[in-house]
Every structure is written in C-alpha cells, then in structure tokens.
Design a protein around this motif. Structure first.
Motif, mmCIF file in Angstrom:
data_model
loop_
_atom_site.group_PDB
_atom_site.id
_atom_site.type_symbol
_atom_site.label_atom_id
_atom_site.label_comp_id
_atom_site.label_asym_id
_atom_site.label_seq_id
_atom_site.Cartn_x
_atom_site.Cartn_y
_atom_site.Cartn_z
ATOM 1 N N UNK A 94 -5.290 -29.522 -39.651
ATOM 2 C CA UNK A 94 -3.333 -29.089 -39.690
ATOM 3 C C UNK A 94 -3.579 -27.438 -39.395
ATOM 4 N N UNK A 95 -2.537 -26.370 -39.718
ATOM 5 C CA UNK A 95 -2.747 -25.204 -40.384
ATOM 6 C C UNK A 95 -2.034 -24.932 -41.539
ATOM 7 N N UNK A 96 -2.396 -24.366 -42.383
ATOM 8 C CA UNK A 96 -1.710 -24.081 -44.070
ATOM 9 C C UNK A 96 -0.390 -23.134 -43.260
ATOM 10 N N UNK A 97 0.438 -23.080 -44.202
ATOM 11 C CA UNK A 97 1.905 -22.880 -44.132
ATOM 12 C C UNK A 97 2.088 -21.497 -44.087
ATOM 13 N N UNK A 98 0.228 -20.849 -44.826
ATOM 14 C CA UNK A 98 0.656 -18.954 -45.149
ATOM 15 C C UNK A 98 0.588 -18.398 -43.547
ATOM 16 N N UNK A 99 0.962 -17.598 -42.998
ATOM 17 C CA UNK A 99 0.509 -16.730 -42.873
ATOM 18 C C UNK A 99 1.468 -15.808 -42.391
ATOM 19 N N UNK B 222 8.433 -19.224 -42.016
ATOM 20 C CA UNK B 222 6.914 -19.231 -42.770
ATOM 21 C C UNK B 222 5.673 -18.230 -42.337
ATOM 22 N N UNK C 125 3.747 -29.015 -40.339
ATOM 23 C CA UNK C 125 2.439 -28.922 -41.607
ATOM 24 C C UNK C 125 3.053 -28.446 -42.559
ATOM 25 N N UNK C 126 4.454 -28.027 -42.936
ATOM 26 C CA UNK C 126 4.824 -27.826 -44.009
ATOM 27 C C UNK C 126 4.626 -28.557 -45.179
#
Lengths: 368, 368
Positions: free
Chosen positions: A16-21, B166, B181-182
DNA sequence: CTGAAAGCGCTTACAG
DNA sequence: CTGAAAGCGCTTACAG
C-alpha cells in the motif's frame, strides 16, 4: 495503562501507499500578499475587501475578489486572530452525562449551533464537564487560554462553572437552562405542557396525573406550571389531579418505571397522564401494558420532547415536539448578537439579559 | 425565516446586572515578553522553556517557570500557530445521522478523543457531514482553511470525503471504519463475535441464527466472520446455522423487528440468536415476548455493543462490550503519532498504515 | 546555554 | 478611496 503498540494488528495488507498525499500543486498556499500583487493593490485594500470593511471602490473590490478567487485564497484563522484580538471560536459546554444520554437532545442542539456557526465563520469548541465540577481542575481549556469569543452552555451545569464562565470577559448564553440573570435560549416548556394538558382535557379527561422525576430543573418546573395552569383553567378540582413525582433522580425510563408502579398502585387510577418527558411516558406505557391496561382507552398518555423513539413506539406516543437544532441555532445567533454588541462598546450601559423562547408543537399520535 | 426578535420574552425580570463582568484585575493578560522581563531573560529562552525544547540550564528554567506561574501566563494559541505553522487543532468528522443516533456510540468516541486531546494540548473541531456528501459543497471549513494538523473520521462516510481528506496534506485516521489503506482504529469485531457465538455453543446451543441488517459495513462484516468461524470450529453443519439478514437498511430496532418476524415465522426456530448489534437483539427479544417465547429458555439472545439499554432491559441483555471512549482515545493517540512522524520528515519512505484494534469483552447477563 | 533578529499572515489606525 | 507602517505574540534558525 496500555501502549498503542499492544493493539497494532500486523496482519494488515502491506502492499500500500501511505495516506499522506501531497496537495498536488507544488506552489504553496497563497497569502494576502499574493492576492495584493495579483490585483495590483496593497494588502490593506485586500484586507478591507475580504472583511467587507471601509470604503473600497467597486472596481478595485472586484479586482481583488477576482484575484482571490483565481489564487484560491483562504485567510488563515490564526493570522486573523492575532491582530484582531478575536479568536473566531465559541465554546459549547455540556455535562458529560447529559451529552452521553440516549436521547440525542444535546447532539441536536450542538448540530444547530454548528450549522449557524458555519454561517458566521466561527468554530465551535465542544467541551464536556463533569457533574461534580471543580473550578480550577475541570476548567475547559478554552477558558484558561481565553480562546473563545463567547460561550454556550447547554443544560444544567454546576453553578461554579457558570461563575467561572461569567467572569471570563466574554458573553455567555445558556441553552435549555436558566440561572440568575444570564441570557438564555429556552424551550417554551410552559406553553408546551399547557397545550398537552389542554389536549387531554379536550379529549374529555377529568382525572389526570402528572408523572415525572425530580422537578428541580427549571425546564421541568415550567412544564409542571403549564400543566397546573391548564388544569386550573379547565376548572378541575384538586382531587382530580394527582402528582406522581419523585423527590430526586433524573426523569428517565428507570425512574418512570418506579413512578408508573406507584401510579397504578393507587385504587383510583386517573384516565390520563401528562408525563414530564418521553422517557417517563414510555415507561408508563410499558407498565400499563404489563398490567393489561389499554392505551389510550384505559389510560391516555402524553409525553414531552418527541424523542425518536416516540414515533416508533407501539402505540406511537403523543408528545410535544422540541426542535433541538433550531434551539441551538437560535442560541448561537443570540450569542453572536451579544458578541457584536460587546465589540461596539456603545451599548455598555448594561442592557438587560433576555430569555429567548423557542415555540413547541403538540404532536398527536396514538396514545391519546 | 424568522427573526430572533420574534422570540424575545419581554416578561423576564429586569432588575438585573449584565452578564458581562470584568475579569477583576484591570491589568491586561501577560505575554511572553512580560514573563521574560520578570525572569530577567530573553523571550527566546521563555519560549524554549514553555515548549520544553533545546537546552536551558536548570536554574533559568526554574526562574522562567516561576515567573510564568506568578504572572499566570498562558500562551495564546493563535500566536503559537502563526509562526509554528501548526494549528493545534484536529478535525473530528462523523455523519450527522450517525451522530444523532439513539445509541450514544459516537458521542462516546468523541469524548474519548476530547479527553486525549486535552492531554496533548489540542482542540477538537467536531464537524458533521451529510450522508450524501458533495465535495465542494459540504467540505468542512477546517479543510478549506487548512486549520487542522490531522483528521479523525468516525464511522462510515462517503468515499468522496475520504478522498478529499486524504489529499489535504495532513494525516487521517479512521475510527470504526476501514477504507483502502488509510490507517484506522477499529473494534475487534471478529473476536467479539467469535466469543459471543462460542458462548452460545458452550451453553449447548446447536441451532443458531445470525440476525442483522445490511452487512455492508466493514464492522458488521467482521462480526459475521467471527460468527461463522466459531460455528465452523464447533463443527456445526450448515443446516444448523441460519442467516436472517436484510439486504439493505441499517441494523436498527425497526429492521430488527422485521427480521425477528422472519426468524420466528420459520417452522424450526433456532434455540439461539447472535444479533449483529444490541438494537437488533432488543427487537428480537421484544418479538419473542410478543409470541410468548421465553428468553433465554426458548431462545437465547446475544447482542453486540453493550448500549446503555442492554443493562436495563428485561431480561438484561448478554452482549459484547465496546469501550467507545477508549476507542476514541486510541485513535487520537494514533493520529498524534502520525502527526509527529510527519513533522520529523525522517520517516518519509511510506510506512505502511496500520489497523489498531481495540479488544472487546463479553458481558454475560440474562438472555443466554 | 542564551539572546537578537527575522518572520509567520494578517488587521488597524493614520496619512494622504 | 488607497497605501505605508506598525504591531498582534509567538517560534525558530543563527550567532555567540
């Protein structure tokens, strides 16, 4: 105590990618300076425009507004708060046990204040305080930091808190409660109770009981007054009217059950009951059913509040509707009025506080 | 619309003082400058002390602390926010219909976050959003103004909102909900349901029904899994297990009533029901009573949530306790962790998001 | 370990 | 009607 680590579930998928975009645009958030540059004016002028203050020519106003729109400019609350000596916040205080109640009365009130706060560009800081309020210890942070422009207090709270809030230097408005000379937004409890009782009398009832817990709360007291007034007006004699009231304890379902037993234990059961609130009314109905009594034929029941359950109950409860959202809205507007008033120092000579009263509505369903 | 004036009750007693009382001391609120002067140091040093940052000798530290105490100094949030580029706020978002619910689930969660926020010197901005969320239109003000350091989202919300949150640039933690993925703080739904079902099996039940509304929500889905797992482990055959589930609609009392009727309409009624939540369980119990069935002798019932009513119900409901306050606390701590992590840019390389799981507890009462 | 200085992003008299 | 300037009360590199 425990540690957060104790609860981490390591079985979560890891692809997964992080939640911080990132926000997409790399350019940073525009300031009033950027707007000024874009519109070709000074930041003073921009400030005047976005606050709709002072005299600005229509032409420059529009130029500024367009620049702000184009840059997607939104002023930072903190930057406004610092020089303006205002916070942009209002406090909302309610007792934790009230807030947790099953009937969503205070959540409705809160939502009303939030709605109105949005219109007024205010943030609401919701804080609960314990029943046993100890001044220094439980003082809401917004009071210590003087981080609000005004305070709403919902429901009954400890006098010690009201004393603290009153001396905070900002306006205070009570909601569904009264105390000394503090301004308040209240329900028309007396009128609602009067209408409900009148309705029972119109249905032909002459032996009526009032059922409820502790009447210490001003709202419940007012309901009792409305009840008494209606009985008096109809010419009922004292022996036709019963008061089944607890000397202490909340007017909740549990207390209602106790009172209902007392009500039905008497030899001569009244033909109608005005209950001080829906929780009590529902308890009376359930007890009646347990004894094989028919509602409303053997006993008519009317409540107060119109909680969600009232409509769904079997039989559906006749009651007095209180628009909690509306009450919150009303209180917030009132508070904003007081805040603005206190800013324009003109009206210093202690205007008297008001009670603002929200009308109620009798909702006739199947229990009367 | 109406005007506030319409509701002013002029009958209020007028022999009163105003609610605005001066703070007593005429001297104005001290600033960091005053503390510095009092302690005989620079404001930089005062700042370091009150923020517990950098190196300050014990001696000066104490001198500063004493000065601050003596002057009753409390830093202004806005003044800190401006240069530090942080807001000191976290957003708390919940759907309005969820927040209004009769079961005070989300109010409990909110109180937990508020409690923890107080420890961390944060303000919580509680905002509700509609079920039918329209991005630009319903966007919470704190998002538009970028006035939070992080966001908590309680319960199921529209994906459009999560997308907006997000990309806001601040950490987001979901509560009692999962999405992509949160990161999330969730209840151990599977474990709780497993324990409840296991309990029924231990009591000797072999014909068990699962009763509940729409299983679309991740939490309810997990409860169903826990149920199934326990049935499987006990070696129950598929024909011993019934699923009385609605294809849509909330798992509330009304839906529960419908499902209960379906449950009891079948020829072979199971001897036990695992209900997806307490609202459903209470409906099942009431319907059973209506049919003259004894609980737990004719049918055992277990719920989930331990709402206040569970304890007071007749008979008292066996259920799975969820400590809502604790869940809120946990989520807030997690969020603060993420916020601090995102500040110390070290951990950039996308650490995987976690689910933090709150344990549940089976509360055995009279319905099993 | 401590201080001087710049700066955060606005508002608000004050001139003109 | 518009702009230059001071200032709100903090934080944060940067020197020393």
């Amino acid at each position: 105590m425990f540690s957060i680590r104790d609860y981490v579930d390591r079985n979560v998928s890891r692809n997964s990618t992080t939640s911080r975009v990132s926000t997409g645009s790399t350019t940073k958030r525009p300031t009033i300076k950027d707007v000024a540059a874009q519109a070709g004016v000074s930041i003073s002028t921009v400030s005047l425009v976005i606050n709709d203050k002072g005299y600005v020519s229509d032409q420059t106003r529009e130029r500024v507004q367009e620049a702000a729109r184009k840059l997607n400019f939104v002023p930072r609350p903190a930057a406004r708060a610092l020089p303006s000596k205002t916070t942009g916040n209002v406090g909302f205080v309610v007792r934790d046990d009230h807030f947790r109640r099953t009937e969503p009365f205070y959540t409705g009130v809160y939502l009303g204040t939030e709605f109105e706060a949005n219109n007024r560009e205010l943030y609401v800081l919701l804080t609960t305080i314990p029943t046993e309020y100890v001044p220094g210890k439980h003082t809401p942070r917004f009071l210590r930091e003087q981080n609000v422009d005004g305070i709403l207090v919902a429901g009954k709270v400890a006098p010690a808190f009201l004393a603290e809030a009153s001396t905070s230097g900002v306006p205070v408005v009570l909601i569904d409660f009264e105390h000394d000379t503090l301004p308040a937004a209240v329900i028309d409890n007396r009128g609602g109770a009067h209408a409900a009782t009148r309705h029972l009398i119109d249905r032909g009832h002459r032996h009526i009981a009032l059922v409820g817990g502790d009447m210490d709360h001003p709202s419940l007291h007012a309901r009792r007054e409305g009840f008494q007034l209606a009985c008096f007006e109809a010419g009922l004699s004292p022996d036709q009217v019963q008061f089944i009231v607890a000397s202490e304890g909340e007017s909740d379902y549990a207390t209602g059950t106790v009172l209902a037993k007392r009500l039905f234990a008497n030899g001569a059961v009244p033909t109608a009951a005005f209950c001080i609130n829906d929780a009590t009314a529902l308890a009376v109905i359930d007890q009646a059913a347990g004894l094989g009594l028919k509602v409303p034929d053997d006993i008519a029941v009317v409540g107060f509040d119109d909680v969600p359950q009232a409509k769904h109950n079997q039989p559906a409860l006749t009651t007095v509707r209180v628009q909690t959202d509306h009450l919150g809205e009303l209180a917030m507007r009132y508070l904003v009025d007081l805040i603005e008033e206190s800013r324009s120092r003109k009206v210093r000579p202690g205007r008297d506080p008001h009670r603002i009263t929200l009308p109620t509505e009798l909702v006739i369903r199947d229990t009367t």
